[in-house]
Design an enzyme around this catalytic site. Sequence first.
Site, PDB file in Angstrom:
ATOM      1  N   ARG A   1       2.212 -57.030 110.963  1.00  0.00           N
ATOM      2  CA  ARG A   1       2.353 -55.840 111.820  1.00  0.00           C
ATOM      3  C   ARG A   1       3.377 -54.849 111.254  1.00  0.00           C
ATOM      4  O   ARG A   1       4.185 -54.273 111.992  1.00  0.00           O
ATOM      5  CB  ARG A   1       2.738 -56.223 113.256  1.00  0.00           C
ATOM      6  CG  ARG A   1       1.768 -57.165 113.924  1.00  0.00           C
ATOM      7  CD  ARG A   1       0.443 -56.497 114.239  1.00  0.00           C
ATOM      8  NE  ARG A   1      -0.524 -57.461 114.759  1.00  0.00           N
ATOM      9  CZ  ARG A   1      -1.450 -58.064 113.985  1.00  0.00           C
ATOM     10  NH1 ARG A   1      -1.544 -57.801 112.695  1.00  0.00           N
ATOM     11  NH2 ARG A   1      -2.293 -58.916 114.509  1.00  0.00           N
TER      12      ARG A   1
ATOM     13  N   CYS B   1      -0.965 -56.429 122.691  1.00  0.00           N
ATOM     14  CA  CYS B   1       0.038 -57.505 122.744  1.00  0.00           C
ATOM     15  C   CYS B   1       1.440 -56.919 122.815  1.00  0.00           C
ATOM     16  O   CYS B   1       1.796 -56.045 122.027  1.00  0.00           O
ATOM     17  CB  CYS B   1      -0.090 -58.394 121.510  1.00  0.00           C
ATOM     18  SG  CYS B   1      -1.558 -59.420 121.609  1.00  0.00           S
TER      19      CYS B   1
ATOM     20  N   GLU C   1       6.280 -56.403 119.913  1.00  0.00           N
ATOM     21  CA  GLU C   1       5.370 -55.842 118.898  1.00  0.00           C
ATOM     22  C   GLU C   1       5.091 -54.375 119.256  1.00  0.00           C
ATOM     23  O   GLU C   1       4.973 -53.510 118.410  1.00  0.00           O
ATOM     24  CB  GLU C   1       4.056 -56.624 118.895  1.00  0.00           C
ATOM     25  CG  GLU C   1       3.021 -56.060 117.942  1.00  0.00           C
ATOM     26  CD  GLU C   1       1.816 -56.979 117.825  1.00  0.00           C
ATOM     27  OE1 GLU C   1       2.015 -58.201 117.666  1.00  0.00           O
ATOM     28  OE2 GLU C   1       0.684 -56.470 117.896  1.00  0.00           O
TER      29      GLU C   1
END
Length: 735
Positions: free
Chosen positions: A603, A652, A722
Site C-alpha cells: 500500500r 479497509c 491504511e
Amino acid sequence: MEAPQKVFLLGAGGMGMAPLALYLQGAGVQVSAHDDHFREPLRSHLVESGVEVLSEPIPSFDPDCVIRSSAISEDSPLLESWKKKQIPIYRRGEFIARFASNKKILAIVGSHGKTTTAGMLVWALEQVGFDTSYLVGGLFAEDCLPPGKFAKNAWLLLEVDESDGTIDHYSPEITLALNCDWDHVERYASSNSFSDTLDSLFSRTGKTVLLPKGAKMEHSKSSLSSEKLERFDVSADPSDYMLNNMEAARAAGRCMGVDLSKVDFSQFPGMKRRQNLIFEGLNRTILEDYAHHPTEIRSFLSHRRNTDPESSMRVVFQPHRYSRTKALASRFAEELASADDLFLLPTYSAFEEFDAEGSVETLSGYLPPRLRAETRVYTDFQSLHDAIGPAPTGSGREQLLFVGAGDLNRWAYALASLEQAQGNKYDALSLFLKTRLSQACVIRADEPLASKTTMKVGGCARWYAEPANTEDLRVLVESCKLLDIPFCMMGRGSNLIVPDSGYGGLVLRLRGSFWSEINLRSDDTLVVGAGARLQEICRFACSNQLKGFEFLEGIPGTLGGALRMNAGAMGWETFDLVESVSFLLPDGTIKDIPGIDLEVGYRYCREAYDGIALRAKLKAEGCSDHRTIRKVIDKLAKQRKATQPREASAGCIFRNHEEAPAGLLIDQAGLKGEREGAAVVSPLHANFIVNEGGASADEVISLIKRVRQRVKDSKGKLLEPEVGLLGQNWNEYLS
Ligand SMILES: Cc1cc2nc3c(=O)[nH]c(=O)nc-3n(C[C@H](O)[C@H](O)[C@H](O)COP(=O)(O)OP(=O)(O)OC[C@H]3O[C@@H](n4cnc5c(N)ncnc54)[C@H](O)[C@@H]3O)c2cc1C
C-alpha cells in the site's frame, strides 16, 4: 522548398516557436506541437487556432518535416525517431527562411527593443487596416493580437532571433536594425563579430536598410549604397527608448509603403513583460520589465527615475544566462548601481550549463560598496518577500521594479497579488492564477468534499481545482509552493477521510477527458491517465482481450490513487501491472520512471507520495478470450459482494498486521457492530467502518481510535491506519 503539408514543432512553448505554429496553422499547414512547459495563455491560443498541442512528443501523424527550437539540441533523443525515418529536421530560423521565401520579409534586428518595435508596427498596421503576416517574439498586452499570424499579403514582418545563427539564412526585402550592442556573447565573441553578422544581413537585404540616426550603428563596416540606406530619428536620452521604437515602427511602415503618420501610438497597449505596471497602491508601485542587458537596464531605470522621481527605486534583478552575466558583469553592476535598494536572484540559465563565473555572485562582486554591503541573493520567494517587507507608510513612496528575462516575473506577480489581497495568501492565490490557467480548468473556493469521497463525511476545501491538463496542474502546484499554501491530491476519495474542519489548502483532482484516457498500444500495453477509474481500465482491458486487470474490478478508485496506495486485491497489486509511471516531481519536472526503479511496497509508492502520478503504462499478463476474462471478473465480484459491505465506506480502515489480517483481529476483539453515532464497524467485514447516513468525520475518527485501542488491549496488536486523513497526520489523532 516545397511547402510542407504537415509539420511537427518541438519545443513549441517558447516565444519563437509558438508564433510560428500559429503562422503555419493559418497558412493551412497541419501543425502538431510539443513542449514540456507550455504556458497559458499561449497554450490556449494554439489549441483554439487548431494546433495539436501535445504533452508527449508523439504527433498523431507523420510530419513532412520537424522544426526544433534552439532549446532542443541537435543530438536530442527527441529527434532520434525522426532521423531514423529520414524526415527532415530544421531549426526555426532555417525553416522560416525556406518556407517564407515567397514572402517579402521585413526583418527587425538589433540588441534591444525588437519585440516592442515589432509589436508596435504590427499593431499600427492593423490600425490602418493593412493585413500582413508576422512573427513577433512576445505576447501583446491584453492579448489584443496573437503573436503570430499568416495573411495572404506579400509581406512577412519578422522579429529575428540573432542568438542561434539562423539569421544568416535570411535575405529580407527590408531590414530594420534598431541598434548594435554586443549581446548573445555565447555566439558572438566580440561586438565586432555581431556587427559583422548584421553587416552581411544588410548586404543581403534587397530594398532598404533602415538604421537609427546617430552613432550607435556606425560601427557597421557595411558599404551600403545610399539608395538602399534610410534613417529614422532617435533621441540621445536613454529614457526615451519607447519614443525611438515608435519612430522606428513609423519609418518601417513608410518603407513598406504604408502611411502610419496618423496612428496614435499612445494607444498601443504594449507588450507583456515590458514596462508592465502590475500593482499600484498608495505607497507602493510594482512593475516588471524584460530588460536583461546593461543598456536595457540603463534605459528602463532612467525612464522610471524620470517618470516617478519622488519614489525610492528598489530593484529585484535576475541575470539571464551565465555567458552574458560573465561577459558583462561589471556593466550590469554599473547600471544597477542607480537603484536605491537591490535584491538579486540566481542567474536564469536559459538552457546553458552552470558556470560559476556567470553566477549572480560574480555580478555582486562589482557592485559599489554602498549596495554590496546590503544586497543579498534570494533563492526562494518567501525570503525575498520578507526582505522587501511592507510598503512604506505616510508620505513615503516606493517603486519596486522586477527586472530580467528569466522566471522572476512569477515572483513579481506573486508579490503584486499579495499586495492586492492585503497579505491574505488564499485571496492572493486566486488573483495570481487569474491569467495562468486554461479556460477549461475548474477552480472554486470553499468546496464541499464529503460528496467527493465514498465515506461521505467531512468539510470543505479552502480551494479546489480540477486542472484541465498537465500545464494547469503544474501551474497550480507551483503557485501553491510560491504562496506557501498546502495542496494535496484527491482521486475518487475511496481511501480518504476528510476531517470535519475540511482542508485549509488546495485540493487537486484529475477529472475530465484529458486525465481519464485509456489508449491501447500495439505492444499490448495500455497508456492510462491517472484520473481513469480502475473499473473502466478493467472493462477496457477485458474488451481488448487483455488479461491481468481483473482484480481492479471491485476497487472503486482512480489509477492515481491506486498508484499512490499500490492498491491490491485477491493476491494482485497495482504495481504488478506497471511498466512505467509518469510523475510531476516536487522540483516541477515531469519524469517517466520505469516500474522497476520505483520504491514500492505494501500500500505504498514513494514517488507517488512525493510527487503526482500523471499517467502510467500498464502491461497485460497476456491475451485471452474476453468471455474467459469476464468469468474471472464475475467470480471476483461475487466474492467481494459476499464479503464487503455496500454502505458508504472508505474500504479497509487498517493495514493488515504482519501476524494477522486487521479484519480478523477486530472481529476477534468483538467489535463488529460497534458504533459512534452513524459510524459503525461493519458486521460483514470488521475492517470496514460504514456510514449509515449522516455520520460526521469526528464520529468515524473516534470509532477508529476506539477500535485501535480495544484491539491493542485485547489482542496486544497495534493496528495502523491504511485509510488517509486528508491534510492531517494520523499520529496527531492516535498518539
Ligand atoms: C468499497 C471499497 C472497496 C475497496 N477495496 C479495495 C481493495 O480491494 N484493495 C485496495 O487496495 N483498496 C481498496 N479500497 C480503497 C481504495 O479504493 C483504493 O486505495 C484506491 O486505490 C484509492 O483510489 P482513489 O482514487 O479513491 O484515491 P483517494 O482515496 O482519493 O486517494 C488516496 C491517496 O492517493 C493520493 N492520490 C490520489 N491521486 C493521486 C495522484 N494522481 N498522484 C499521487 N497521489 C494521488 C491521495 O492524495 C491519497 O493520499 C476500497 C475502497 C472502498 C470504498
